[in-house]
Enzyme design. Sequence first.
Site, mmCIF file in Angstrom:
data_model
loop_
_atom_site.group_PDB
_atom_site.id
_atom_site.type_symbol
_atom_site.label_atom_id
_atom_site.label_comp_id
_atom_site.label_asym_id
_atom_site.label_seq_id
_atom_site.Cartn_x
_atom_site.Cartn_y
_atom_site.Cartn_z
ATOM 1 C CB CYS A 1 -6.054 3.409 -1.615
ATOM 2 S SG CYS A 1 -4.672 4.175 -0.751
ATOM 3 C CG ASP B 1 -2.572 0.895 -3.222
ATOM 4 O OD1 ASP B 1 -1.390 1.218 -2.973
ATOM 5 O OD2 ASP B 1 -3.527 1.204 -2.481
ATOM 6 C CG ASP C 1 -2.064 0.968 1.126
ATOM 7 O OD1 ASP C 1 -2.026 1.845 0.245
ATOM 8 O OD2 ASP C 1 -3.004 0.857 1.941
ATOM 9 C CG ASP C 2 -0.007 4.876 -0.113
ATOM 10 O OD1 ASP C 2 -0.849 4.440 -0.904
ATOM 11 O OD2 ASP C 2 -0.229 5.821 0.668
HETATM 12 CA CA LIG Z 1 -2.497 3.090 -1.557
#
Ligand SMILES: [Ca+2]
Length: 496
Positions: free
Chosen positions: A89, A325, A55-56
């Site tokens: 996201c 993502d 994530d990120d």
């Molecule tokens: Ca994200």
Amino acid sequence: MRANLSSSTRVARNRLVLFTMLGLISCLGLTASRPEESLAQAADPRPNILFILADDLRASDLDYMPNTQSLLTNQGAKFTKAWVTRSLCCPSRATILRGQYTHNHQVWVNVPPAGGFWKFYDTGLESSTVATWLNAAGYDTILIGKYLNRYGLDRDGNYAPTTHVPPGWDRWYAWEGAYPSATTYDINENGRVVTYQRSEIHDTDLHAQTAESFIRQTAGGAPFFMYLSPNAPHHPSYFAPRHAGLFSDTALPKPSSFNEADVSDKPQWVQNKPRLSSTEISNLTDFYRKRLRALQSLDEMVARLVNTLSETGELSNTYIVFTSDNGIYLGEHRLTEKAAAYNAAPRIPLLIRGPGVPAGVTRSQMALNNDLAPTFARWAGITPPAFVDGRPLTPLLTSSPPATWRTAFLVEHRRSAEEYGYVSAIPNYEAIRTSQYNYVEYETGERELYDLNADPTELTSIHASASPTLIANLKARLDALKTCAGTGCRTAENGG
Ligand SMILES: [Ca+2]
Ligand SMILES: [Ca+2]
């Protein structure tokens, strides 16, 4: 036929788990008394798919993940130009589950009414995802970690843990809500909400444990599809106590675009941002170090699962896909948001190892988050629905990739007043990225154009001085991509 195969292997697996608890001899007795089930398992040669979605994570963060480098990068293909088509996201995750551009799944932001889990749920998108396709074809499916933003929150954003399990998932270990608590977190474990204490287990470590248990329990059974989606390194970047002492002196990366001094070439929304202050840079540095600490559990998880697959005899028939993502800005162009079109946010890492993938190769063709679902479908031997915009990456995973591939793609952004409790600073835009150019059209009428060969860090927009022919060509291709669907997207990306 496939359904029969699926149910028989699932029965076999469930019995295997049960009888493992009763004792190995009983288990062997069962296998001996049910030879047709063993034959069914042996007859399904399709590969497992282990999909790890950070994530990120920025592509450059891989420099701080030594296990991932040695076990994935060096053992498979590294995509040096992998991108998301909407750098946020929930829209990106909807794209990953459906293989569509955002303008086709319409999950524009992270919260309702324009996005979030609720938009995905209310518009029925859960009924056809890569999970339902693979599950219907006999794959054993499991999701571990983050699903879609606002899952576990009600439509107003209040914490409301849910026992909802979407169609297509045999097993479900989904994160509830956002990241509000530094002490506890909740997981929906197959319809039962279970609370964990951070002091007892770090969330990424829990996800690794769940993943390892699943691989051990199902080894030798039906092929699996695991969607393993830890929170790391997303803000607030919680990390395990064992990593607290790391990176305390690591410097924040400062590319030439960091805290860009002259933004007179850029649209008003960038010009409105003052240069980062020393306090803001200090806070960004602190955030960067926390992110690197959070990555260490993710990196350890990669090693743990590769080891588990090896020990269970499954590694040689498992594709492992590692990506994120979206990326994030850490001060480039004065930004800390994610949804802009400059390269650090839509750019993602993408590593793939597995059967037939040459070890240690790089691929510079454009790979998109739209491509993941059709790639998984191809590995499973199934044809995805016609609504899919992306294309399988499988031709790029051979030792002789095709000479022709997409030459452009669309990056899109819609803002919403509900998104952050205020309106995002970034006006709606559509952008086309080719191998040489990044051309952006804002709803304000503003334009940007970067020559990525001459100006790879996007310091000087040349939209005002570029030849009208160049602009017209890029605009025509962008217009074709803005509203494309299915096969039409692949045609538009190819330039014809
Ligand atoms: Ca994200
Ligand atoms: Ca500039």
